[in-house]
Write an enzyme that holds these catalytic residues in place. Structure first.
Site, PDB file in Angstrom:
ATOM      1  N   SER A 127       0.832  -1.194   0.000  1.00 18.81           N
ATOM      2  CA  SER A 127       0.000   0.000   0.000  1.00 18.81           C
ATOM      3  C   SER A 127       0.870   1.250   0.000  1.00 18.81           C
ATOM      4  CB  SER A 127      -0.892   0.014   1.250  1.00 18.81           C
ATOM      5  OG  SER A 127      -1.528   1.271   1.425  1.00 18.81           O
ATOM      6  N   TYR A 135      -2.375  -0.275  10.031  1.00 17.27           N
ATOM      7  CA  TYR A 135      -2.567  -0.813   8.680  1.00 17.27           C
ATOM      8  C   TYR A 135      -1.286  -0.669   7.869  1.00 17.27           C
ATOM      9  CZ  TYR A 135      -4.014  -1.009   3.795  1.00 17.27           C
ATOM     10  OH  TYR A 135      -4.097  -1.310   2.455  1.00 17.27           O
TER      11      TYR A 135
END
Length: 360
Positions: A142, A167
């Site tokens: 990501s 995350y």
């Protein structure tokens, strides 16, 4: 080839599975269909692939009614025995791991989900992969891994040791774990740092979906950091094209790599990390204006401070990805938002009219 796509009921996994099936690959989709957002949307994506909700049984492969080369299994990545059994029985050529607990802000509410899915689940895949001869292990990282880094554009040669959310930390951990297995077991691994993916069948927790839904319901939209945000919005078809081009190009050792001047994006092991982004950051207010134009409405805006874990700007440097694949994302926000709004009106509004309490 026989390809395992985890997260097949998710946004990117659904689009990728559909593309791979159309090209004649034998695809097994894997997803636990969790309730992070509406499971109805996930089941409807699967129905597009020929897998009907009522036919799904946990830990059992289901044949598609429409595509003879697609099967689906509902299971958890944390279930090591199911993962091991699947690898033993199916002898995959390629693994594409798109399954993860997503969301920066949600990681502040339920951090354990991120450890279970993104760390333990990822380890289970790597452990199974080490015992089977994979041609390529591709996984979703990501743009969130860039964290506190303010060098623009974000480059895979940048330091990414200061994540802003759990995350992001879990995705950086995936890259480190992949490198370890590439080194120890010679598994060719490629990590893909996605930049703000959007388009039809997208996630209801993402900005485009939230803004369109609120505007059509004549409700205000929340605009964080008082609108002073920029995102490298990347259309779903460009993401899928990038993945497809990488499948037959597993990484090899970088023969000039040196530990005295280490390149974070390559290695002496068969390991690579790439950005996939449009490389054209868009101001949030311009993005909102384009949605307003497509919908023919003007949004009422709640101007709010930046949220914990968020960053004000993302921008992907993609020269190495272009050199490797001869592909650059090319869909701009005008075309991309138009496609999303067309899908939203034809699908989601009709469903909400049939069921006014349908959750987002």
């Amino acid at each position: 080839m026989k390809i395992l796509v985890t997260g097949a009921a998710g946004f990117i996994g659904f689009h990728l599975s559909r593309r791979l099936v159309s090209e004649g690959h034998e695809v097994i989709g894997f997803d636990n269909i969790n309730d992070y957002y509406s499971v109805d949307l996930k089941y409807d994506r699967l129905e597009e692939l020929g897998v009907i909700k009522d036919s799904i049984t946990c830990n059992t492969l289901i044949d598609s009614s429409d595509n003879e080369n697609f099967q689906f299994i509902k299971a958890d990545l944390e279930d090591k025995s199911t993962i091991d059994h699947l690898f033993r029985e199916e002898d995959f050529d390629i693994v594409i791991n798109l399954a993860a607990q997503a969301g920066v802000r949600y990681s502040l509410k339920d951090p354990y989900r991120y450890i279970d899915s993104n760390i333990i689940g990822f380890l289970n895949l790597l452990e199974s992969a080490r015992h089977h001869s994979l041609k390529h292990f591709i996984y979703a990282s990501s743009s969130s891994v860039y964290g506190a880094n303010t060098n623009m554009p974000f480059s895979t040669s940048d330091n990414v040791d200061h994540p802003m959310s759990l995350y992001a930390a879990s995705k950086k951990s995936n890259e480190l774990m992949a490198h370890t297995y590439s080194n120890l077991f010679n598994i060719p691994t490629t990590g893909l740092r996605f930049f703000t993916v959007y388009g039809p069948w997208g996630r209801p927790d993402m900005a485009l979906f939230l803004f369109a839904e609120a505007m059509l319901d004549n409700e205000p939209i929340d605009v964080f950091n008082y609108g002073k945000m920029e995102r490298d919005f990347t259309y779903i078809d460009d993401i899928v094209e990038g993945i497809v081009r990488l499948i037959p190009k597993p990484p090899t050792s970088n023969t000039v790599w040196t530990g005295s001047d280490p390149d974070p994006a390559t290695s002496f092991a068969p390991y690579r990390v790439f950005n996939i982004g449009n490389s054209n950051p868009v101001k949030l207010m311009d993005f909102i204006h384009e949605i307003e134009k497509q919908l023919g409405v003007e949004a009422e805006k709640n101007m709010l401070p930046i949220q914990p874990g968020d960053v004000p700007k993302t921008w992907a440097e993609v020269d190495d990805f272009f050199s490797y694949t001869n592909f650059k994302p090319r869909v701009g926000i005008e075309e991309g938002i138009k496609e999303f709004i067309g899908w939203y009106k034809s699908y989601f509004i009709e469903r909400k009219q049939q069921n006014p309490v349908l959750p987002s």
